[in-house]
Design a protein around this motif. Sequence first.
Motif, short mmCIF file in Angstrom:
data_model
loop_
_atom_site.label_atom_id
_atom_site.label_comp_id
_atom_site.label_asym_id
_atom_site.label_seq_id
_atom_site.Cartn_x
_atom_site.Cartn_y
_atom_site.Cartn_z
N MET A 87 38.86 34.98 40.78
CA MET A 87 38.21 36.33 41.07
C MET A 87 37.05 36.52 40.56
O MET A 87 36.11 37.01 40.95
N ARG A 88 36.70 36.03 39.28
CA ARG A 88 35.48 36.09 38.38
C ARG A 88 34.37 35.41 39.13
O ARG A 88 33.19 35.81 39.22
N ARG A 89 34.76 34.17 39.71
CA ARG A 89 33.68 33.29 40.34
C ARG A 89 33.13 34.26 41.64
O ARG A 89 32.12 34.18 41.98
N SER A 90 34.37 34.79 42.11
CA SER A 90 34.05 35.86 43.50
C SER A 90 32.97 36.79 43.04
O SER A 90 31.85 37.01 43.62
N ASN A 91 33.25 37.46 41.82
CA ASN A 91 32.23 38.46 41.24
C ASN A 91 31.02 37.82 41.16
O ASN A 91 29.81 38.61 41.28
N HIS A 92 30.89 36.83 40.43
CA HIS A 92 29.81 36.03 40.21
C HIS A 92 28.64 35.73 41.40
O HIS A 92 27.63 35.72 41.47
N ALA A 93 29.59 35.37 42.42
CA ALA A 93 29.00 34.97 43.89
C ALA A 93 28.56 36.34 44.55
O ALA A 93 27.53 36.16 45.57
N ARG A 94 28.89 37.49 44.27
CA ARG A 94 28.64 38.80 45.10
C ARG A 94 27.28 39.11 44.72
O ARG A 94 26.82 39.12 43.55
N SER A 95 26.57 39.75 45.93
CA SER A 95 25.15 40.33 45.34
C SER A 95 25.44 41.68 44.71
O SER A 95 26.68 42.42 44.86
N PRO A 96 24.29 42.01 43.87
CA PRO A 96 24.38 43.32 43.08
C PRO A 96 24.68 44.43 43.92
O PRO A 96 25.44 45.50 43.52
N GLN A 97 24.60 44.63 45.13
CA GLN A 97 24.80 45.62 45.95
C GLN A 97 26.32 45.96 46.30
O GLN A 97 26.72 46.99 46.68
N GLU A 98 27.20 44.81 46.11
CA GLU A 98 28.55 44.88 46.40
C GLU A 98 29.35 45.37 45.10
O GLU A 98 30.22 44.88 44.88
N ARG A 99 28.92 46.63 44.96
CA ARG A 99 29.63 47.04 43.51
C ARG A 99 31.18 47.41 43.90
O ARG A 99 32.08 47.15 43.07
N GLN A 100 31.54 47.90 44.91
CA GLN A 100 33.06 48.39 45.33
C GLN A 100 33.65 47.03 45.05
O GLN A 100 34.82 47.07 44.78
N GLY A 101 33.40 46.08 45.91
CA GLY A 101 34.14 44.82 45.90
C GLY A 101 34.16 44.11 44.35
O GLY A 101 35.50 43.88 44.15
N ARG A 102 33.26 44.32 43.52
CA ARG A 102 33.14 43.80 42.17
C ARG A 102 34.06 44.79 41.31
O ARG A 102 35.00 44.07 40.83
N LEU A 103 34.11 46.03 41.67
CA LEU A 103 35.20 46.85 41.15
C LEU A 103 36.77 46.62 41.33
O LEU A 103 37.24 46.60 40.39
N ASN A 104 36.81 46.56 42.49
CA ASN A 104 38.10 46.13 42.80
C ASN A 104 38.61 44.82 42.40
O ASN A 104 39.83 44.62 41.70
N ALA A 105 37.80 43.68 42.29
CA ALA A 105 38.36 42.52 41.87
C ALA A 105 38.57 42.59 40.27
O ALA A 105 39.47 42.00 39.80
N LEU A 106 37.70 43.48 39.52
CA LEU A 106 37.78 43.75 38.22
C LEU A 106 39.14 44.46 37.85
O LEU A 106 39.94 43.94 36.88
N GLY A 107 39.74 45.29 38.66
CA GLY A 107 41.06 46.11 38.58
C GLY A 107 42.02 44.99 38.67
O GLY A 107 42.88 44.87 37.79
#
Length: 58
Positions: A1-21
């Motif tokens: 999940m962390r790798r997924s967040n690193h690969a996300r564009s900065p604009q995909e904050r909702q996806g990053r937030l969900n993954a962090l949860g």
Amino acid sequence: MRRSNHARSPQERQGRLNALGVIADRQMQMRHIEAATQTWTEFLDLHTTLSSTRGTST
């Protein structure tokens, strides 16, 4: 999940937030309390920057 967040564009904050949860929840289940606390802090820092039902329900 962390790798997924690193690969996300900065604009995909909702996806990053969900993954962090999800990450924080799993860390708590594995009793990695310090890591979970750090991840939840990261989650809360990001959560304050956007309005998201998805993030609120995590």
